[in-house]
Design a protein around this motif. Sequence first.
Motif, mmCIF file in Angstrom:
data_model
loop_
_atom_site.group_PDB
_atom_site.id
_atom_site.type_symbol
_atom_site.label_atom_id
_atom_site.label_comp_id
_atom_site.label_asym_id
_atom_site.label_seq_id
_atom_site.Cartn_x
_atom_site.Cartn_y
_atom_site.Cartn_z
ATOM 1 N N ASP A 27 0.751 -1.000 0.058
ATOM 2 C CA ASP A 27 -0.076 0.068 0.048
ATOM 3 C C ASP A 27 0.762 1.195 -0.030
ATOM 4 O O ASP A 27 0.340 2.226 -0.519
ATOM 5 N N GLY B 188 1.661 2.075 -3.623
ATOM 6 C CA GLY B 188 0.367 2.098 -4.365
ATOM 7 C C GLY B 188 0.389 0.776 -5.174
ATOM 8 O O GLY B 188 -0.216 0.726 -6.424
ATOM 9 N N SER C 97 4.815 10.063 -6.771
ATOM 10 C CA SER C 97 4.409 9.397 -5.557
ATOM 11 C C SER C 97 5.359 8.810 -4.747
ATOM 12 O O SER C 97 5.455 8.777 -3.527
#
Length: 310
Positions: free
Chosen positions: A108, A111, A160
């Motif tokens: 997680d 992603g 990210s």
Amino acid sequence: MPANGGGAAHAIWVVDLDVAPGELFALLGTNGAGKTSTLEVLEGLAAPSGGEVRVLGLDPLRERAALRPRIGIMLQEGGFPGELTLAETGRCWAGLTTGARAVDEALDLVGLLPRRTVRVKQLSGGERRRLDLAMALLGRPEVLFLDEPSTGLDPEARASVWRLIRELRAAGTTVVLTTHYLEEAEELADRLAIMHHGRVVTGGTVAEVLAAHPARIGFELPERTGPHAALALPVLPGAVPELDGRRVLLRTPDLQGTLTELLGWAARHRVELARLDARSASLEEAFLAVAASADPAAAPVAPSQIGRAA
């Protein structure tokens, strides 16, 4: 820290670095400069032929068993079995990791949780890099080594990963990374070093590295002023002009001061400076200057010159 990673020729001649706890340190360099070889020595994957190496106060080779649970390593290529799913890969890796976090938590973070049942061989190149990072984070490392972490990532995924790296640093993780993306180093690094021919040629904070290179001011004089109008420019202390017809390029160590003088002169003489562009030196310029001019036999940069950690 001379080292050759077991080969006949030295990949690293001299590297002398201190990295502070909780710091993000970027190691840059031309191809073959010795970045990956340096990481391999720090990670305990290769032996130095001389000098001393300590990570968290431990010798990464001789005290590997004590050090390994406290560090995370993201290699240039993970090499995980293609037939395993991401969840299966995580469980296998967690079984070899002391105090591993939950596999789904690690996936997680990067992603990849929605892809947990997908086989590794079905991942894109960018997804494989994120899987490599997830496995490096399983053990909640105190020191995280990242070798080219953004390779193959699209801009969204890269942003990210950068966000995650910042969060890890803010939580106290020390991060040492190599990268070919100079923007990545500018965005993330507290300090950096640039290697060339196995030596650290320059280093420090981004601002310190850039301070050694002049800023640039470019503009074009009006056509009505004639081809020799640049000769009437004011004397700008420290600025070195380069002329190409009406186009003028000034290189200066004092961007604000030179620009203030130039604009004042233009206002007093009612001269329009067309296509005016003023900018500080970039990390790319500093990098290219090292690649073009560094002497392989030159003395290496000492830690005190790049900001020795306390």
